[in-house]
Design a protein around this motif. Structure first.
Motif, PDB file in Angstrom:
ATOM      1  N   LYS A 147      17.607 -37.704  12.887  1.00  0.00           N
ATOM      2  CA  LYS A 147      17.390 -36.555  12.005  1.00  0.00           C
ATOM      3  C   LYS A 147      16.239 -35.695  12.518  1.00  0.00           C
ATOM      4  CE  LYS A 147      19.038 -39.156   7.991  1.00  0.00           C
ATOM      5  NZ  LYS A 147      18.675 -39.733   6.673  1.00  0.00           N
TER       6      LYS A 147
ATOM      7  N   TRP B 135      21.621 -44.670   7.253  1.00  0.00           N
ATOM      8  CA  TRP B 135      20.177 -44.920   7.332  1.00  0.00           C
ATOM      9  C   TRP B 135      19.830 -46.012   8.343  1.00  0.00           C
ATOM     10  CZ3 TRP B 135      18.778 -49.900   6.416  1.00  0.00           C
ATOM     11  CH2 TRP B 135      19.646 -50.695   5.649  1.00  0.00           C
ATOM     12  N   PHE B 136      20.737 -46.983   8.521  1.00  0.00           N
ATOM     13  CA  PHE B 136      20.427 -48.112   9.405  1.00  0.00           C
ATOM     14  C   PHE B 136      20.270 -47.684  10.863  1.00  0.00           C
ATOM     15  CE2 PHE B 136      24.812 -47.757  10.454  1.00  0.00           C
ATOM     16  CZ  PHE B 136      25.024 -48.468  11.633  1.00  0.00           C
ATOM     17  N   ARG B 137      20.853 -46.539  11.208  1.00  0.00           N
ATOM     18  CA  ARG B 137      20.740 -46.063  12.592  1.00  0.00           C
ATOM     19  C   ARG B 137      19.316 -45.657  12.939  1.00  0.00           C
ATOM     20  NH1 ARG B 137      24.806 -41.728  14.371  1.00  0.00           N
ATOM     21  NH2 ARG B 137      24.407 -42.727  16.368  1.00  0.00           N
ATOM     22  N   GLU B 138      18.558 -45.235  11.913  1.00  0.00           N
ATOM     23  CA  GLU B 138      17.176 -44.802  12.144  1.00  0.00           C
ATOM     24  C   GLU B 138      16.288 -45.957  12.593  1.00  0.00           C
ATOM     25  OE1 GLU B 138      16.488 -41.446  11.822  1.00  0.00           O
ATOM     26  OE2 GLU B 138      18.649 -41.351  11.465  1.00  0.00           O
TER      27      GLU B 138
ATOM     28  N   SER C  37      12.579 -35.673  10.643  1.00  0.00           N
ATOM     29  CA  SER C  37      11.771 -36.885  10.636  1.00  0.00           C
ATOM     30  C   SER C  37      10.371 -36.604  11.176  1.00  0.00           C
ATOM     31  CB  SER C  37      12.441 -37.965  11.492  1.00  0.00           C
ATOM     32  OG  SER C  37      11.604 -39.092  11.636  1.00  0.00           O
TER      33      SER C  37
ATOM     34  N   SER D 287      25.505 -38.987   6.297  1.00  0.00           N
ATOM     35  CA  SER D 287      26.049 -40.006   5.399  1.00  0.00           C
ATOM     36  C   SER D 287      24.931 -40.905   4.867  1.00  0.00           C
ATOM     37  CB  SER D 287      27.076 -40.864   6.140  1.00  0.00           C
ATOM     38  OG  SER D 287      27.447 -41.986   5.357  1.00  0.00           O
ATOM     39  N   PRO D 288      24.933 -41.203   3.552  1.00  0.00           N
ATOM     40  CA  PRO D 288      23.885 -42.068   2.985  1.00  0.00           C
ATOM     41  C   PRO D 288      23.835 -43.448   3.642  1.00  0.00           C
ATOM     42  CG  PRO D 288      25.135 -40.976   1.253  1.00  0.00           C
ATOM     43  CD  PRO D 288      25.863 -40.713   2.531  1.00  0.00           C
ATOM     44  N   GLN D 289      24.983 -43.898   4.141  1.00  0.00           N
ATOM     45  CA  GLN D 289      25.063 -45.214   4.768  1.00  0.00           C
ATOM     46  C   GLN D 289      24.544 -45.224   6.208  1.00  0.00           C
ATOM     47  OE1 GLN D 289      25.565 -47.756   2.812  1.00  0.00           O
ATOM     48  NE2 GLN D 289      27.745 -48.235   2.726  1.00  0.00           N
TER      49      GLN D 289
ATOM     50  N   ASN E   7      27.662 -51.880   0.432  1.00  0.00           N
ATOM     51  CA  ASN E   7      26.383 -51.307   0.847  1.00  0.00           C
ATOM     52  C   ASN E   7      26.021 -51.770   2.257  1.00  0.00           C
ATOM     53  OD1 ASN E   7      23.208 -51.843   1.007  1.00  0.00           O
ATOM     54  ND2 ASN E   7      23.577 -50.077  -0.317  1.00  0.00           N
TER      55      ASN E   7
END
Length: 328
Positions: free
Chosen positions: A166, A157-160, A169, A153-155, A92
């Protein structure tokens, strides 16, 4: 006469000078090209300064002790490579970032032990760590480039945390959300440096290490703390780097530390130790980022940028020497 003395005092303040310099640089670029005053320009400035700013905040504490940390650039990339290796095995992303922070902390504690406990010169100790971290990243990844999650990709998210990617948003796409995190952490570190025992003792070590030791303070513990903070923020820089640029490559990271240290010194932190400013560090990093992004707009090539930045750094150190002699 009194007013004139006040004006002179203001201009002797290096932080005021760097703020003025940042404003003037922005004005000059704005007058020389219409491309500078665009949203994309400031987005690019944000992208190029996130990881440098995090490294700079951490290394400010080390420089405040009178030391130096040359390993922060390669530690940032090494932490990203090690974390990315676990990510590829299905871990994760939250745990991946925790591992990256632990890698940075490990190198920080290692540097602190070498300097504070074994008595190695900080330059040599952190130069060795630079080589170790650079080699370790290559060994763990077997010299492969690590690509972090992007798009849907679900992973990813940390880039946000650093940049809105996106279109659905609440905030506009490419909005530099990393400024919020950077501001919060900078504020926390301002409090740590100026309002806590840890910060006061770190500054005391830089001012007079022997006197601090004789006063009963465990100097080694606080030196190790300074290097540990530097390592943690180097890992944060690694997270910011892969969030913005998506990939981490072995044998990279060299040179990042020079930009961070230059930002720290330009911002008013003394290389001799004892004087440090987190806000000054952030401003210094922004000056470096604005120059990096602005020069190509006016046709100045990258090697000229390095040439000019070198003179700016020399001038900042010269200002520090003059201020120290004046106060002596």
């Amino acid at each position: 006469m009194i007013k004139l003395n006040k004006v002179k005092k203001i201009f002797r303040n290096q932080q005021f000078v760097v703020i003025l310099a940042l404003v003037l640089i922005c004005i000059v670029f704005s007058l020389m090209t219409d491309k500078f005053l665009q949203a994309s320009t400031f987005t690019n400035i944000a992208k190029s300064c996130y990881y440098i700013a995090f490294m700079a905040i951490g290394v400010t504490f080390v420089i405040a002790t009178g030391g130096i940390d040359l390993s922060i650039g390669t530690v940032a990339i090494c932490s990203a490579l090690i974390g990315g290796t676990f990510m590829e095995k299905g871990m994760n992303m939250g745990l991946v970032m925790l591992i990256m922070l632990l890698v940075g902390l490990g190198f920080g504690l290692f540097n602190g032990f070498l300097v504070a406990k074994l008595g190695l010169p900080a330059f040599i100790a952190t130069l060795g760590s630079m080589m170790i971290s650079r080699g370790l990243g290559s060994i763990v990844t077997k010299t492969r480039t690590i690509t972090f999650p992007q798009g849907a990709s679900p992973q990813a998210w940390f880039r946000e945390i650093f940049m809105i990617t996106k279109s659905d948003s609440i905030l506009p796409k490419n909005f530099p959300t990393g400024f919020i995190l950077l501001a919060i952490l900078a504020l926390v570190m301002v409090i740590v440096l100026n309002k806590t025992r840890v910060g006061r003792y770190i500054l005391a070590i830089g001012s007079n290490k022997e006197a601090t030791r004789l006063s009963g303070i465990k100097v080694a513990n606080y030196e190790i703390t300074a290097y540990a903070l530097s390592g943690i923020f180097a890992a944060l820089a690694g997270i910011a780097y892969v969030a913005v640029y998506s990939t981490a490559q072995p044998n990279t990271g060299n040179g990042f530390e020079l930009d961070a240290i230059a930002g720290v010194v330009i911002g008013g932190t003394s290389l001799s130790g004892g004087i440090a400013s987190i806000p000054g560090t952030i401003i210094g990093v922004f000056i470096m980022a604005v120059l990096k992004i602005g020069f190509p707009y006016i046709g100045v090539q990258s090697h000229y940028q390095m040439f000019i930045t070198g003179f700016i750094l020399i001038f900042a150190v010269f200002m520090d020497i003059i201020n120290r002699k004046r106060k002596a």
